[in-house]
Design a protein around this motif. Sequence first.
Motif, PDB file in Angstrom:
ATOM      1  N   MET A 107      42.737  43.264  55.933  1.00 18.41           N
ATOM      2  CA  MET A 107      41.706  42.250  55.358  1.00 18.41           C
ATOM      3  C   MET A 107      41.856  40.981  55.572  1.00 18.41           C
ATOM      4  SD  MET A 107      40.690  44.895  52.255  1.00 18.41           S
ATOM      5  CE  MET A 107      39.493  43.702  51.733  1.00 18.41           C
ATOM      6  N   LYS A 108      43.102  40.727  55.729  1.00 15.90           N
ATOM      7  CA  LYS A 108      43.512  39.028  55.736  1.00 15.90           C
ATOM      8  C   LYS A 108      43.230  38.308  54.353  1.00 15.90           C
ATOM      9  CE  LYS A 108      43.706  38.178  60.648  1.00 15.90           C
ATOM     10  NZ  LYS A 108      44.069  39.364  60.936  1.00 15.90           N
ATOM     11  N   VAL A 109      43.466  39.029  53.296  1.00 21.14           N
ATOM     12  CA  VAL A 109      43.292  38.533  51.637  1.00 21.14           C
ATOM     13  C   VAL A 109      44.577  38.345  51.174  1.00 21.14           C
ATOM     14  CG1 VAL A 109      40.705  39.742  51.718  1.00 21.14           C
ATOM     15  CG2 VAL A 109      42.891  40.986  50.937  1.00 21.14           C
ATOM     16  N   PRO A 110      44.467  37.703  50.019  1.00 29.90           N
ATOM     17  CA  PRO A 110      45.539  37.530  49.333  1.00 29.90           C
ATOM     18  C   PRO A 110      45.812  38.694  48.512  1.00 29.90           C
ATOM     19  CG  PRO A 110      43.728  36.078  48.552  1.00 29.90           C
ATOM     20  CD  PRO A 110      43.340  36.996  49.426  1.00 29.90           C
ATOM     21  N   ILE A 111      47.268  38.849  48.036  1.00 30.30           N
ATOM     22  CA  ILE A 111      47.745  39.976  47.467  1.00 30.30           C
ATOM     23  C   ILE A 111      48.684  39.583  46.226  1.00 30.30           C
ATOM     24  CG2 ILE A 111      49.699  40.318  49.441  1.00 30.30           C
ATOM     25  CD1 ILE A 111      49.529  43.204  48.741  1.00 30.30           C
ATOM     26  N   VAL A 112      48.513  40.302  44.966  1.00 32.19           N
ATOM     27  CA  VAL A 112      49.572  39.938  43.877  1.00 32.19           C
ATOM     28  C   VAL A 112      50.154  41.346  43.596  1.00 32.19           C
ATOM     29  CG1 VAL A 112      49.411  39.017  41.712  1.00 32.19           C
ATOM     30  CG2 VAL A 112      47.662  38.027  43.049  1.00 32.19           C
ATOM     31  N   PRO A 113      51.301  41.446  43.785  1.00 37.36           N
ATOM     32  CA  PRO A 113      51.901  42.560  43.321  1.00 37.36           C
ATOM     33  C   PRO A 113      52.599  42.676  41.910  1.00 37.36           C
ATOM     34  CG  PRO A 113      53.542  41.364  44.721  1.00 37.36           C
ATOM     35  CD  PRO A 113      52.257  40.822  44.436  1.00 37.36           C
ATOM     36  N   ASP A 114      52.775  43.939  41.317  1.00 35.94           N
ATOM     37  CA  ASP A 114      53.220  43.988  40.119  1.00 35.94           C
ATOM     38  C   ASP A 114      52.732  43.539  39.097  1.00 35.94           C
ATOM     39  OD1 ASP A 114      56.105  43.851  41.993  1.00 35.94           O
ATOM     40  OD2 ASP A 114      55.677  45.485  41.251  1.00 35.94           O
ATOM     41  N   VAL A 115      51.405  43.633  38.928  1.00 35.36           N
ATOM     42  CA  VAL A 115      50.510  42.810  37.967  1.00 35.36           C
ATOM     43  C   VAL A 115      50.907  43.493  36.528  1.00 35.36           C
ATOM     44  CG1 VAL A 115      48.273  42.199  36.955  1.00 35.36           C
ATOM     45  CG2 VAL A 115      49.037  41.850  39.499  1.00 35.36           C
ATOM     46  N   ILE A 116      51.516  42.941  35.431  1.00 37.56           N
ATOM     47  CA  ILE A 116      51.654  43.557  34.012  1.00 37.56           C
ATOM     48  C   ILE A 116      50.174  43.181  33.320  1.00 37.56           C
ATOM     49  CG2 ILE A 116      53.974  43.722  34.170  1.00 37.56           C
ATOM     50  CD1 ILE A 116      54.195  41.199  32.518  1.00 37.56           C
ATOM     51  N   GLU A 117      49.300  42.216  33.457  1.00 37.81           N
ATOM     52  CA  GLU A 117      48.477  42.035  32.611  1.00 37.81           C
ATOM     53  C   GLU A 117      47.540  41.313  33.492  1.00 37.81           C
ATOM     54  OE1 GLU A 117      50.802  40.495  28.773  1.00 37.81           O
ATOM     55  OE2 GLU A 117      48.724  39.488  29.025  1.00 37.81           O
ATOM     56  N   LEU A 118      46.012  41.637  33.338  1.00 38.77           N
ATOM     57  CA  LEU A 118      45.080  41.230  34.202  1.00 38.77           C
ATOM     58  C   LEU A 118      43.856  40.474  33.184  1.00 38.77           C
ATOM     59  CD1 LEU A 118      43.968  40.714  37.071  1.00 38.77           C
ATOM     60  CD2 LEU A 118      43.073  42.948  37.164  1.00 38.77           C
ATOM     61  N   SER A 119      43.199  39.487  33.618  1.00 35.33           N
ATOM     62  CA  SER A 119      42.045  39.119  32.939  1.00 35.33           C
ATOM     63  C   SER A 119      41.178  38.310  33.688  1.00 35.33           C
ATOM     64  CB  SER A 119      42.457  38.422  31.550  1.00 35.33           C
ATOM     65  OG  SER A 119      41.323  37.993  30.703  1.00 35.33           O
ATOM     66  N   GLY A 120      40.272  38.655  34.442  1.00 38.42           N
ATOM     67  CA  GLY A 120      39.427  37.817  35.253  1.00 38.42           C
ATOM     68  C   GLY A 120      40.165  37.479  36.370  1.00 38.42           C
ATOM     69  N   ASN A 121      40.382  36.163  36.858  1.00 41.23           N
ATOM     70  CA  ASN A 121      41.064  35.788  37.873  1.00 41.23           C
ATOM     71  C   ASN A 121      42.547  35.375  37.428  1.00 41.23           C
ATOM     72  OD1 ASN A 121      38.318  35.238  38.571  1.00 41.23           O
ATOM     73  ND2 ASN A 121      39.038  35.855  40.407  1.00 41.23           N
ATOM     74  N   VAL A 122      43.117  35.646  36.429  1.00 40.54           N
ATOM     75  CA  VAL A 122      44.340  35.382  36.093  1.00 40.54           C
ATOM     76  C   VAL A 122      45.282  36.831  35.783  1.00 40.54           C
ATOM     77  CG1 VAL A 122      46.087  34.295  34.247  1.00 40.54           C
ATOM     78  CG2 VAL A 122      43.860  33.348  34.841  1.00 40.54           C
ATOM     79  N   ALA A 123      46.440  36.611  36.427  1.00 45.15           N
ATOM     80  CA  ALA A 123      47.485  37.908  36.349  1.00 45.15           C
ATOM     81  C   ALA A 123      48.606  37.403  35.875  1.00 45.15           C
ATOM     82  CB  ALA A 123      47.242  38.482  37.909  1.00 45.15           C
ATOM     83  N   LYS A 124      49.426  38.259  35.398  1.00 42.06           N
ATOM     84  CA  LYS A 124      50.810  38.002  34.835  1.00 42.06           C
ATOM     85  C   LYS A 124      51.737  38.980  35.761  1.00 42.06           C
ATOM     86  CE  LYS A 124      50.160  35.597  30.498  1.00 42.06           C
ATOM     87  NZ  LYS A 124      50.234  35.788  28.974  1.00 42.06           N
ATOM     88  N   ARG A 125      52.954  38.357  36.125  1.00 43.41           N
ATOM     89  CA  ARG A 125      53.849  39.396  36.749  1.00 43.41           C
ATOM     90  C   ARG A 125      55.304  38.792  36.398  1.00 43.41           C
ATOM     91  NH1 ARG A 125      55.684  38.185  42.136  1.00 43.41           N
ATOM     92  NH2 ARG A 125      55.975  40.554  42.260  1.00 43.41           N
ATOM     93  N   VAL A 126      56.243  39.817  36.478  1.00 43.10           N
ATOM     94  CA  VAL A 126      57.694  39.306  36.122  1.00 43.10           C
ATOM     95  C   VAL A 126      58.132  39.000  37.453  1.00 43.10           C
ATOM     96  CG1 VAL A 126      59.709  40.380  35.513  1.00 43.10           C
ATOM     97  CG2 VAL A 126      57.670  41.189  34.265  1.00 43.10           C
TER      98      VAL A 126
END
Lengths: 282, 241
Positions: free
Chosen positions: A82-101
Amino acid sequence: MARVVIYSEDVDYIKTAVSYFANENTIAISNKESHFTDELHLLDDIKEDFIANYIVSLNPEIVITGSTKRDKTIAGAVAGLMKVPIVPDVIELSGNVAKRVVYSGMGIAEIEFSYPAVLTITKKPVDVKEKETKVVKVQTREEKIKRVEVKSKGESSVDLSSAQIIVSVGRGIGSKENIKYAEELANALGAALGGSRPITAELGWLPEDRQIGLSGNKVKPKLYIALGISGQPQHLAGIKDAKIIVAVNKDKNAPIVENADYTIVGDAIEFCKVMTEKVKKK
Amino acid sequence: MNTVTCFKIVPDDTLIKIVGDKLDLNVPPKISTYDKNAIEEAVRIKEKFGGKAIGVTAGNTDRKSIREALAMGLDEVIAINMKEQDVMSTAEAVAEAISSIKPDIILTGESTTDSSGSVFPSYLASLLGYPFITYAKSISIESNKVRVERNLTTFQEVVEANLPVVISVVGEINTPRIPAVKQILESSKKPVKTIDFNKQPKVKIAKVSPYVISRKKVVIEGKMDEAVDKLLSYLSQEGVL
């Protein structure tokens, strides 16, 4: 057009994903049946290249996958196609903000991104109601990768991620035969038995699904006993949420000592024998 | 048999420390652990089948680490400087840099120690239109086919694919060689091509906070019998036993 597509071979990830998009129309793709989404495309097999292409053909805006090895392989492929961004191992997600270790468990990163995107998530204990799920069966096809053989490694029925007491072995246990002492201790404590990556993936002294660490099980017991484990960052990353960590190690300068609540400096096998006896007496 | 090996130069995870309320990343860089296994595998393939083994690294292009990769046996390295990067921009940078090479096999490690995402190999493969095989524990090559044993937690899967292919390797696939002095000296003569790639990544790291769990660090020494008694008393006080 499917806005939110959720893929995993493990229903717990599908549940967690649904909890992040509770008010949206969701489609699950999986080889396991579940009724948490509006639609389920039930696969007859896991063929990663076929599945990646299939997910892309649904034209999703948001793709959430679990984080098993194959889930992540598919996630990367979908994002690349799809040629889109990827964020792996998200531990928390709120709107467009994700947290990961990050940094092998040393840091938590706050990530900003925008959709369309692919996210892989970690499991969370969530309360998700079942619903009327429209089930569509999907026949997978072999594409460029041909499966020749499957060798089972003996899946055990233990779920380390929910175990309350864990006895874990590292190289310091010395040999495969010596693991029986750790096993006896685990039985006496009513504990689950796990191991470090060298013990499981490398030496095969314990089945690989017993691996505890960054690339294995992440555990949160009230008591974690690390026998002959030196304390590499990748292992520590898997036990950060343990309430109390006890280490047994001959080397009082091993990294695990700084990362444990209590360390007994000594031989792991001697510890097992003495501790097992005392626990049995109580 | 021409290969391209992607390796990432990362802060040494065993030296990263938490100082006060900050993460100290100002530590010596190194080739990410499993990427070394990928380099080793590429060199073995070259030793067996001939051809060229090219390395690509993107982000931190620390010269010492690149020299180490060359000393292990890579023929040349393409070093892509990137000030900021995410999986997507890194894959795009690598795809562009190797577009004229057309390798038979692209090797990577299963994941890197700084991010551990494990999604880069299949992302890159899909950008290039290559099939992908992840978590390889062993690779055997026969004419224009690979046969790979994959390490998938509860089972092992053996798959086959025609070349070209992207393969990510697990740490258990081999033991990376420690280069001899001769190879270290020769590495300075091998070419390093430097490129700049500065596309803004779409995934931005807003901040990184230390993941601190403070532990009591109590050390119990002495005779095992007494030590275990002490431990049991502590654990009883903690309410865990």
